[in-house]
Every structure is written in structure tokens, then in C-alpha cells.
Design an enzyme around this catalytic site. Structure first.
Site, mmCIF file in Angstrom:
data_model
loop_
_atom_site.group_PDB
_atom_site.id
_atom_site.type_symbol
_atom_site.label_atom_id
_atom_site.label_comp_id
_atom_site.label_asym_id
_atom_site.label_seq_id
_atom_site.Cartn_x
_atom_site.Cartn_y
_atom_site.Cartn_z
ATOM 1 N N ASP A 1 0.456 -1.083 -0.019
ATOM 2 C CA ASP A 1 -0.129 0.421 0.094
ATOM 3 C C ASP A 1 0.776 1.562 -0.148
ATOM 4 O OD1 ASP A 1 -1.520 1.989 -0.212
ATOM 5 O OD2 ASP A 1 -2.544 0.986 1.768
HETATM 6 C C1 BGC Z 1 -5.062 3.281 -0.057
HETATM 7 C C2 BGC Z 1 -5.348 2.390 -1.310
HETATM 8 C C3 BGC Z 1 -5.133 3.239 -2.346
HETATM 9 C C4 BGC Z 1 -3.232 3.574 -2.397
HETATM 10 C C5 BGC Z 1 -2.997 4.963 -3.586
HETATM 11 C C6 BGC Z 1 -3.353 3.937 -0.003
HETATM 12 O O1 BGC Z 1 -4.212 4.938 0.671
HETATM 13 O O2 BGC Z 1 -5.253 2.214 1.692
HETATM 14 O O3 BGC Z 1 -6.588 1.740 -1.108
HETATM 15 O O4 BGC Z 1 -5.283 2.282 -3.542
HETATM 16 O O5 BGC Z 1 -3.154 4.695 -1.471
HETATM 17 O O6 BGC Z 1 -3.879 5.368 -3.884
#
Ligand code: BGC
Length: 762
Positions: free
Chosen positions: A232
Site C-alpha cells: 500500500d
Molecule cells: C489506500 C489504497 C490506495 C492507495 C493509492 C492508499 O492510501 O489505502 O487503497 O490504493 O492509497 O492511492
């Protein structure tokens, strides 16, 4: 590209180039290596639309992304219980990605809804792992059919937003297997997502990003995952440890600093270069899978996709309550009340936020109906009653023959990044509903929210429609359902408890400091409410229709089977009402008697069938071992205990209409491990072990108690009591019984334990 060719490429790369492949080139791209013809590939958020950022990048949904189409969020799509529909939505998303040059869409998000308070519940699917996994799998199937990857997320234990980057989700192995891993498992095994995104949090003390047990042992070795794992955004803690554990791609870019750590570790000999090579191989495999399957003809037709979004929305709206008020009759004077009639809340905040190219509200959809009037009723920037708006709404409701109140949770009440503090709707909206219901007997409430709310006004309204966060086309779907042009066919993918305190995670959500203990274990959602026989506001699987369905002819292929056999279950469903519709048939299994603590019933399969009035269709399910099994931590495997199981067909988890039983015989005998603490009851289950113990203890321990003679001190102790005492006596408890000559010593007990274990082959 063949694996051989990819390996050749990796062999030609310098150590530095290989390390750089293991993190993003920027916020959304993988690193290219031009001299070797390795292209950069773009990933983008979704998953219920495309959040492709061209300029300023961020992972919070703050900066602009391209104009796209917002489909219903996960909370709603799960309510459709419609795999084919989800696959169709996936195909549209996959095509959009092809048209926009996006190689992987970052979703679906499949985390279990442990608490109604989780800020991201609107993105997630269900409190039930079968439904969550099947919904996710269906979407993955559709997207990947267009040669675009998915990234099922957030692996693992990311069930809250509070301290999401530091909290440790603490739970036992059985809970992990039966609930939290299971939500990913079916989708990963059956649909093979190209990538998996690990979560920010720790699982039992170890960051998901460096959790070898789950990233490698479970995901790859057990489930056969063969894509790459990405972090993530910002989840990497210790880059080299993460790489070793099975995290291939760090996102976004670390500005080169973590790449340098990888290079150093290889040079110092603390990281084997083969581990790095394998990671690069896995990333390149996906980069080229996309690059070599580009659909250069793909066109992103936003208006066309809007229509698909509407079609999906129609099946994600749940009719919760209907005291004969719905469908409304066109031509009657209807008041549409509430801000969300004109400006629906149709998606949530954060990384899944889509820049919708257009939005249809219920008022837009009512444009051709002059008998619909409107009053705003409330503001949603803050929870404050606006007297003028309230009075106007009450007046508008009075003038009409029925009032539909479009209410729900404002953005500030639920979003990525924080959890809700309570389960209530804004008080200004509750007050509006109360006051309208006081002057108008025919009230319907349409809710726009990503997670359950308390409904203190439930008895004073005749209808409740849960529209969830229905995407940019929600208004048209709402209008058609309200006026009976579309027959509602969605059911709740989660329980609506009466109040927050009833929820099983209540005492331990969101935990203490950086620890959250999942003390309710496997008893999440209906598994808990059913076991406790608790009243709920609306049960899991509940949803009404404008027609009636009757069930008959439940048949099992056998009444007696081995756990290695499969069971075919069929049932007839008839549309016995007057309107065509789609019914969701739910199959639950319950173990009638079990030595382990199990839920009363668990959803094992479901099907959605379309039926014309008077039509009957036969629905068939095939159940295998897993449908009867629990996760046994001793043998580290799924295990079925021999006995009788109930096969239940339900309209909801609380409306079981047909039941049959089947006897399942286990083909696996759990090995018994004897210790000096083993008790007689357990030992005596094996006749050979019993004989061995009886013989060893003959003359010292009396296993056959007799009725105490009159006047004896033991008068008050019945045979049952003596037996019970004996039953629970551990082997070591026999020491000291009998005389010095005939009595048993600890040495004797230890020798007996060895003999017993030899009997088991242990
Ligand atoms: C989120 C993800 C997301 C990623 C990219 C993170 O903060 O938890 O679900 O895909 O950011 O935006």
C-alpha cells in the site's frame, strides 16, 4: 513473454536496475529500463471507477483525476449478490483501463466489515467471507478478461482506519483462516488476480509488508498466487526484510533510498541476489502481460458506461421495509425531500474518489413527472437544524400524498482515513424525518450511506430503501425502483444491528493504542447475532421485492456422504407474484452438533435467478468438504467432524424456508496427543486407550463407582457426580490413589503416556 525470455532480461540487468524495478518510478508508474525495452506501466486507483491522475498525484483523493464514470461502491455491489453483473462491470472497467493505458486497477478491496464503524466500509463488501470473496472474484474476472490487472487489497487484517499504519490486528489462527483470510482466498484461488496489495498494519505483531507467513507461505505456496505483491502507498517499513518476506514492489517511489538498501544488502551478502531476481521476474511478468496485450482500439465511452453504472445501481439498492407504500404511483403528488434528492451522496472520500463526468439525481430522473415537488430539508456541511429548510420541507410533505426523504451520511461522517465514532445519522436529518412523519402518514426514507445506521424513526415510516453509495447514475435507479419500473432485487451484505453496542467488536474497536484484539474471534456479523439469538434491525441477507417468491423441492444428492465427496443441492424457486424479478437464493450450512464452538449457520453459496411471474427455475449448488469444515489449528488444515449437518435455504439469514440434513463422515482421524494432563473423558473415546488406562490403574483407581451406603459420608455424592469427577480427572490425578504398594507413581503415569502416544503412532 515467456519466463525464459524474462529470465534472460533479468540476467542482462545491472544490480542497480534490478533494485530500481522494485519500487515505483513515481506515484503511479513502475520503473522503465529503456536500454532493455522494459516499459513503465501505470497503476491507478479504483476500484469502482478509474481514478487516473495525470498531473498532481496523491493517494488521498485530493487532486484532480481524469473525468471518469463512478460505479456503485463495494457496499452496494456486494448487495447485488450478482456475480455476472459484477463481471460485466469489471469488463467495462477493464476496457476503460485499456483505453487510458492503465495496466492495473488498485482493487477490489475485500476486507471484512468487522465493525460498522470502519471508515472504509463503503469500499468493502461484507461481514461474510464467502460473499466478499465471490463478489471480489467476479469483478477481478471481468477486469482481467480485458488483459488488465487487479490488485486485491488490503492484505491483511485492515479492518479499521484508526492507526491504520501502525496498529497490530491480533487474532487467533482459526479466526484468520475462517474469516479474514477466507475473504481473499476464494478470489485469489479462483480468479488469480495479477497483483495483491499488502496493508499498512501489522498482523499479530508483524507488518503485513514483511509478513512472510501470509505473503509467501499462504498466498503463494498454499493458494498458488503467481503475480506480484505491491505495498500500500507508504506501507514499506524495512525494505530488505519486506523483499525477503515476499513483497516485490514498493509503492510509490522511495526516491531511490530503498533501492540503495537493496543494492547494499546484496553486496554485503545479507540478501541473496536470487531473491531480488525472482522479485523482478514477477514484476516483469505482469508488466509484459499488459504491454503485449494492449487493446489499441479501446475507447472510453463515458455515456455508455454511465448506463452500465445505472444498471448496476438498480441491483445494489435494497428495499428494507415496505408497509404497502411502494411502488409509488406516477401521477400522485409526491414530495421529494432532502438534499440528496438533488445532490445524492453516491461515493465515499479518499483514494477511491472518482471525478464523475456527470451525475444523475432522483430529481433529474423525475424531470418528466410534474407531480413531484422538492424541498431541501437539511444541510449536510454541519449537523445543525436549519429551521427555514425544515419548515419548508414539512409544508411540502403536507401538500403531497406521500413524501420520500433522501437522507444518509454526509462525507464528514465516513471516509478513508478515519473511523466513525457512532452509528447515528446526523440529528438534523433524524429530526426532519420525525417532523415529516408527524404530518404525512406515507413516508419513505431513501438512505445514502456506506455502512449501517441506527433508525430511531423506523416505526413512523412506511418504507425504507437502502441506496448505499450507488455511483453517479444512482438517481435514475432510485426513481425507477420507487415507481416500480424496476423490481428491487438486492439484499443486505451485512447485518444492521439495532444499536452499535450490539455489534460483537464493540468492546474492542478500535483497540488500545497500537493494538486491536479481535476478541470476538470467528463471531463476526450474523455469526454472532444468530448465536446470541439477538434481535437485529435488519438481518444479513435481507431484502424485499415487489413480487413473491416461493421455494419448494429441496433435494440433496445423498443423505450420507464422506468428507471427500461432494453434495449436490437443488431447490425450485417460483415467482408467485405479479411482477418479473430477480431472487437471491442463499444456502447456509450448520453443524448440528460439534465439539468445537461453531456458528449456527454460515453462508456457503448463493445464486441470483431471474423469474417472470409464474415461472419456476431449479437452482443447483455443489458443496465440497470446505462447506462443512472448520479450521483445525492442531492439524493446520480444514477439518470436518463426523455428524449431521443442516442444509438451509433462506430468503435471508433469518428467514430460512427449507432445511434438509446430511450425515458427513470424516475420513481424517485427528491424532490424539497424550500428556500427563489428558483427562479420562478424552482418553476413553478410543477403546484401546481406555483399556490400556484401565489396566494400568486396576487396583488403585475405581472407575465404576457404586451407590454410597446409607449413613456413609459419601451419601451426598451420587453416581453421576462420581462419574463426572472421574471423567475430568487427568492422568496425573491418579498418582497417590491406592496403597503405597498398589498405588500409581508419576513415573508410571509418564510411562503410560508414552505407551498411549505410541498407540497413536505419535
Ligand atoms: C489506500 C489504497 C490506495 C492507495 C493509492 C492508499 O492510501 O489505502 O487503497 O490504493 O492509497 O492511492
Amino acid at each position: 513473454m515467456t519466463l525464459e525470455k524474462i529470465r534472460q532480461l533479468v540476467a542482462e540487468m545491472t544490480l542497480e536496475e534490478k533494485a530500481s524495478m522494485c519500487s515505483g518510478a513515481d506515484f503511479w508508474h513502475t520503473e522503465p529500463v529503456e536500454r532493455l525495452g522494459i516499459p513503465a506501466s501505470m497503476v491507478s486507483d479504483g476500484p469502482h471507477g478509474l481514478r487516473k491522475q495525470d498531473d498532481k498525484a496523491d493517494h488521498l483523493g485530493v487532486n484532480e483525476s481524469i473525468k471518469a464514470v463512478c460505479f456503485p461502491a463495494g457496499c452496494g455491489t456486494a448487495a447485488s449478490f450478482n456475480r455476472e453483473l459484477l463481471t460485466e462491470m469489471g469488463e467495462v472497467l477493464g476496457n476503460e483501463c485499456q483505453a487510458e493505458g492503465v495496466s492495473v486497477i488498485l482493487g477490489p478491496a475485500v476486507n471484512i466489515k468487522r465493525s460498522p464503524l470502519c471508515g472504509r466500509n463503503f469500499e468493502y463488501y461484507s461481514e461474510d467471507p464467502v460473499l466478499a470473496s465471490q463478489t471480489a472474484g467476479a469483478l477481478v474476472k471481468g477486469i482481467q478478461s480485458k488483459n488488465v490487472g487487479t490488485s486485491i487489497k488490503h492484505f491483511l487484517g485492515n479492518n479499521q482506519e484508526t492507526r491504520r499504519m501502525s496498529v497490530s490486528a491480533e487474532m487467533d489462527e482459526r479466526t484468520l483462516r475462517e474469516i479474514y483470510l477466507a475473504a481473499f482466498e476464494g478470489a485469489v484461488r479462483e480468479q488469480k488476480p495479477w497483483t495483491v496489495m499488502c496493508s499498512y498494519n501489522k498482523i499479530n505483531g508483524v507488518y503485513a509488508a514483511e509478513n512472510r507467513k501470509y505473503l509467501t507461505d499462504v498466498l503463494r505456496d498454499e493458494w498458488g498466487f503467481d503475480g506480484y505483491v505491491m505495498s500500500d502507498w507508504g506501507a514499506v517499513n524495512d525494505r530488505v526484510a519486506d523483499l525477503k518476506a515476499g513483497l516485490e514492489l514498493e509503492m510509490p517511489s522511495s526516491g531511490g533510498s530503498n533501492d540503495r538498501l537493496i543494492v547494499e544488502a546484496v553486496k554485503e551478502g545479507t540478501l541473496e541476489e536470487s531473491v531480488l531476481d525472482r522479485a523482478v521476474e514477477r514484476i516483469l511478468n505482469i508488466v509484459f502481460r499488459y504491454a503485449e496485450n494492449r487493446d489499441t482500439e479501446a475507447v472510453f465511452d463515458r455515456d455508455k458506461d454511465h448506463e452500465t453504472a445505472r444498471k448496476v445501481a438498480e441491483e445494489t439498492i435494497v428495499l428494507l421495509k415496505n408497509d404497502g407504500i411502494l411502488p409509488l404511483q406516477e401521477g400522485k403528488k409526491i414530495a421529494f425531500i432532502g438534499k440528496y434528492a438533488k445532490e445524492p451522496r453516491y461515493q465515499g472520500g479518499g483514494s477511491s474518489h472518482i471525478n464523475s463526468h456527470k451525475v444523475t439525481s432522483a430529481m433529474d430522473a423525475a424531470a418528466g413527472n410534474p407531480s413531484v415537488s422538492y424541498a431541501q430539508g437539511f444541510r449536510d456541511e454541519e449537523d445543525r437544524i436549519d429551521g427555514a429548510l425544515l419548515a419548508e420541507a414539512v409544508e411540502c410533505a403536507k401538500q403531497a400524498e406521500a413524501a420520500v426523504i433522501f437522507a444518509g451520511l454526509p462525507d464528514a461522517f465516513e471516509s478513508e482515513g478515519f473511523d466513525r465514532k457512532h452509528m447515528r445519522m446526523p440529528e438534523c436529518q433524524n429530526e426532519l424525518i420525525r417532523q415529516v412523519a408527524a404530518v404525512q402518514p406515507n413516508v419513505v426514507v431513501v438512505l445514502h450511506n456506506g455502512s449501517p445506521v441506527e433508525m430511531p424513526w423506523i416505526d413512523s415510516v412506511k418504507g425504507v430503501v437502502e441506496a448505499y453509495l450507488g455511483g453517479q447514475a444512482v438517481g435514475g435507479a432510485e426513481y425507477d425502483i420507487l415507481f416500480g419500473k424496476v423490481n428491487p432485487s438486492a439484499k443486505l451484505p451485512e447485518t444492521f444491528p439495532v444499536k452499535l453496542e450490539d455489534n460483537p467488536s464493540y468492546l474492542n474497536f478500535p483497540g488500545e493504542g497500537n493494538t486491536v484484539e479481535y476478541k470476538e474471534g470467528i463471531f463476526v456479523g450474523y455469526r454472532y447475532y444468530d448465536k446470541k439469538r439477538m434481535e437485529v434491525l435488519f438481518p444479513f441477507g435481507h431484502g424485499l421485492s415487489y413480487t413473491e417468491y416461493t421455494y419448494s423441492n429441496l433435494k440433496l444428492s445423498t443423505g450420507c456422504m464422506k468428507d471427500t465427496d461432494s453434495l449436490t443441492v437443488s431447490v425450485d424457486v417460483t415467482n408467485s407474484g405479479k411482477m418479473a424479478g430477480k431472487e437471491i437464493v442463499q444456502l447456509y450450512v450448520g453443524d448440528k452438533e460439534s465439539s468445537v464452538i461453531r456458528p449456527v449457520k454460515e453462508l456457503k453459496d448463493f445464486a441470483k435467478v431471474e423469474l417472470e411471474p409464474g415461472e419456476t427455475k431449479t437452482v443447483t449448488f455443489v458443496l465440497s468438504k470446505r462447506a462443512f469444515a472448520y479450521y483445525n489449528v492442531q492439524i493446520k488444515d480444514w477439518h470436518v467432524e463426523s455428524g449431521t449437518f443442516e442444509i438451509m435455504i433462506g430468503k435471508s439469514s433469518r428467514d430460512i424456508v427449507l432445511t434438509q440434513t446430511v450425515t458427513v463422515e470424516s475420513t481424517v482421524r485427528l491424532p490424539m496427543v497424550y500428556t500427563t494432563d489428558s483427562i479420562m473423558e478424552d482418553i476413553f473415546k478410543n477403546p484401546e486407550a481406555k483399556a490400556m488406562v484401565m489396566e494400568a490403574m486396576a487396583g488403585s483407581v475405581n472407575f465404576a463407582p457404586e451407590e454410597a451406603g446409607e449413613g456413609s459420608g459419601a451419601e451426598a455424592i451420587s453416581v453421576e457426580m462420581q462419574e463426572a469427577m472421574m471423567r475430568y480427572m487427568p492422568l496425573r490425578g491418579a498418582v497417590g490413589f491406592g496403597s503405597v504398594e498398589t498405588g500409581i507413581t508419576m513415573e508410571d503415569v509418564k510411562a503410560l503416556v508414552e505407551k498411549l502416544n505410541a498407540l497413536e503412532g505419535a
